[in-house]
Design a protein around this motif. Structure first.
Motif, short mmCIF file in Angstrom:
data_model
loop_
_atom_site.label_atom_id
_atom_site.label_comp_id
_atom_site.label_asym_id
_atom_site.label_seq_id
_atom_site.Cartn_x
_atom_site.Cartn_y
_atom_site.Cartn_z
N SER A 51 0.83 -1.21 0.00
CA SER A 51 0.00 0.00 0.00
C SER A 51 0.86 1.26 0.00
CB SER A 51 -0.91 0.01 1.22
OG SER A 51 -1.79 -1.06 1.19
N TYR A 52 1.85 1.30 0.88
CA TYR A 52 2.71 2.49 0.92
C TYR A 52 3.53 2.62 -0.35
CZ TYR A 52 1.44 2.94 5.80
OH TYR A 52 0.74 3.08 6.97
N GLY A 53 3.98 1.51 -0.90
CA GLY A 53 4.75 1.55 -2.14
C GLY A 53 3.94 2.10 -3.30
N ILE A 54 2.69 1.69 -3.40
CA ILE A 54 1.84 2.15 -4.50
C ILE A 54 1.47 3.63 -4.33
CG2 ILE A 54 -0.44 1.87 -5.55
CD1 ILE A 54 -0.03 -1.17 -5.11
N VAL A 55 1.16 4.04 -3.12
CA VAL A 55 0.84 5.45 -2.89
C VAL A 55 2.05 6.33 -3.17
CG1 VAL A 55 0.21 7.14 -1.13
CG2 VAL A 55 -1.04 4.99 -1.28
N LEU A 56 3.22 5.92 -2.68
CA LEU A 56 4.42 6.71 -2.95
C LEU A 56 4.76 6.72 -4.43
CD1 LEU A 56 6.75 5.87 0.07
CD2 LEU A 56 5.56 8.01 -0.41
N ALA A 132 8.16 10.72 7.81
CA ALA A 132 9.10 10.51 6.70
C ALA A 132 8.35 10.22 5.41
CB ALA A 132 10.06 9.36 7.04
N LEU A 133 7.30 9.43 5.50
CA LEU A 133 6.49 9.16 4.30
C LEU A 133 5.84 10.44 3.79
CD1 LEU A 133 4.79 5.83 5.42
CD2 LEU A 133 6.71 6.09 3.84
N TYR A 134 5.33 11.25 4.71
CA TYR A 134 4.71 12.51 4.31
C TYR A 134 5.75 13.47 3.73
CZ TYR A 134 0.85 10.81 7.26
OH TYR A 134 -0.14 10.06 7.82
N ALA A 135 6.97 13.42 4.24
CA ALA A 135 8.03 14.29 3.72
C ALA A 135 8.36 13.93 2.27
CB ALA A 135 9.28 14.17 4.60
N ILE A 136 8.36 12.65 1.95
CA ILE A 136 8.61 12.23 0.57
C ILE A 136 7.52 12.80 -0.35
CG2 ILE A 136 8.68 10.23 -0.99
CD1 ILE A 136 9.86 8.65 1.41
N ILE A 141 5.66 16.94 -4.38
CA ILE A 141 4.77 18.06 -4.70
C ILE A 141 5.59 19.32 -5.01
CG2 ILE A 141 3.06 19.65 -3.70
CD1 ILE A 141 1.85 17.19 -2.29
N ALA A 142 6.62 19.57 -4.22
CA ALA A 142 7.48 20.73 -4.46
C ALA A 142 8.17 20.64 -5.81
CB ALA A 142 8.51 20.86 -3.34
N VAL A 143 8.65 19.48 -6.18
CA VAL A 143 9.31 19.31 -7.48
C VAL A 143 8.29 19.51 -8.60
CG1 VAL A 143 10.51 17.67 -8.98
CG2 VAL A 143 11.14 17.82 -6.58
N ALA A 144 7.07 19.04 -8.43
CA ALA A 144 6.04 19.24 -9.45
C ALA A 144 5.72 20.74 -9.61
CB ALA A 144 4.78 18.46 -9.09
N ILE A 145 5.65 21.46 -8.50
CA ILE A 145 5.41 22.92 -8.57
C ILE A 145 6.57 23.60 -9.29
CG2 ILE A 145 5.19 25.04 -7.22
CD1 ILE A 145 3.73 23.30 -5.09
N LEU A 146 7.79 23.26 -8.91
CA LEU A 146 8.96 23.84 -9.57
C LEU A 146 8.99 23.51 -11.06
CD1 LEU A 146 11.75 23.24 -6.90
CD2 LEU A 146 10.72 25.42 -7.57
N THR A 147 8.54 22.32 -11.40
CA THR A 147 8.48 21.93 -12.81
C THR A 147 7.54 22.84 -13.58
OG1 THR A 147 8.99 19.62 -12.30
CG2 THR A 147 7.86 20.05 -14.38
N TRP A 148 6.36 23.09 -13.02
CA TRP A 148 5.42 23.97 -13.70
C TRP A 148 5.95 25.39 -13.80
CZ3 TRP A 148 2.00 23.49 -17.18
CH2 TRP A 148 1.25 22.33 -17.28
N VAL A 149 6.58 25.87 -12.74
CA VAL A 149 7.15 27.22 -12.78
C VAL A 149 8.21 27.30 -13.87
CG1 VAL A 149 8.52 28.89 -11.48
CG2 VAL A 149 6.58 27.77 -10.39
N ALA A 150 9.08 26.30 -13.93
CA ALA A 150 10.13 26.28 -14.96
C ALA A 150 9.53 26.19 -16.36
CB ALA A 150 11.08 25.12 -14.70
N LEU A 151 8.49 25.39 -16.53
CA LEU A 151 7.86 25.28 -17.84
C LEU A 151 7.26 26.62 -18.28
CD1 LEU A 151 5.97 21.86 -17.67
CD2 LEU A 151 8.11 22.37 -18.84
#
Length: 161
Positions: A51-56, A132-136, A141-151
């Motif tokens: 379950s944790y593997g699939i959600v992550l 730790a799971l929530y931090a991942i 999410i932060a990388v996805a936001i940065l990706t959109w900003v860069a795009l």
């Protein structure tokens, strides 16, 4: 500008590769657990780990999918709007809406993560720290936001891949 895009692209590819490894691992563990049940043995931790593997896996793949333009969209709107300028405007709107939603999700996720760390919450069977799971998830999410900003800033609304 190019260095920023290259770094983000590398991070996205690494996260996507980890995502692929997690889904393969979760599939292998679930299959192994199903097979050993025929012999009267069961791994109590297998379902939780899967379950944790699939959600992550979903969150780890998110930045790559956003950057490549492979995330879910409303195709009817894309088909309705003709022309490169209209498509670019739609991508900007999509990027802004997605980024705002992710900022809200990240804001509330940060609160949940901090509470999990303060309370020393762990998962039921494996005793993995929930913070730790929530931090991942928050990093993805932060990388996805940065990706959109860069795009939007560097690629003028075009997808990276």
């Amino acid at each position: 500008m190019q260095a920023c895009l290259k770094i983000l692209r590398s991070i996205r590819h690494i996260l996507f590769s980890i995502s692929a490894i997690l889904i393969a691992f979760a599939t292998a563990v679930a299959t192994l657990n199903a097979i050993v049940r025929f012999f009267g043995v069961s791994f109590t931790w297998a379902e939780e780990l899967c379950s944790y593997g699939i959600v992550l896996m979903v969150y780890l793949a998110l930045p790559y999918l956003e950057g490549a333009g492979d995330q879910l969209t409303i195709s009817a709107i894309d088909l309705w709007v003709k022309g490169e300028t209209g498509q670019r405007i739609l991508r900007y709107i999509q990027g802004i809406i997605t980024s705002v939603v992710m900022v809200i999700l990240g804001y509330h996720g940060l609160d949940v993560m901090m509470k999990a760390f303060r309370r020393s919450q762990v998962t039921y069977v494996l005793q993995i720290p929930r913070g730790a799971l929530y931090a991942i998830v928050l990093v993805c999410i932060a990388v996805a936001i940065l990706t959109w900003v860069a795009l939007m800033l560097f690629r003028k609304g075009d997808y990276d891949e």
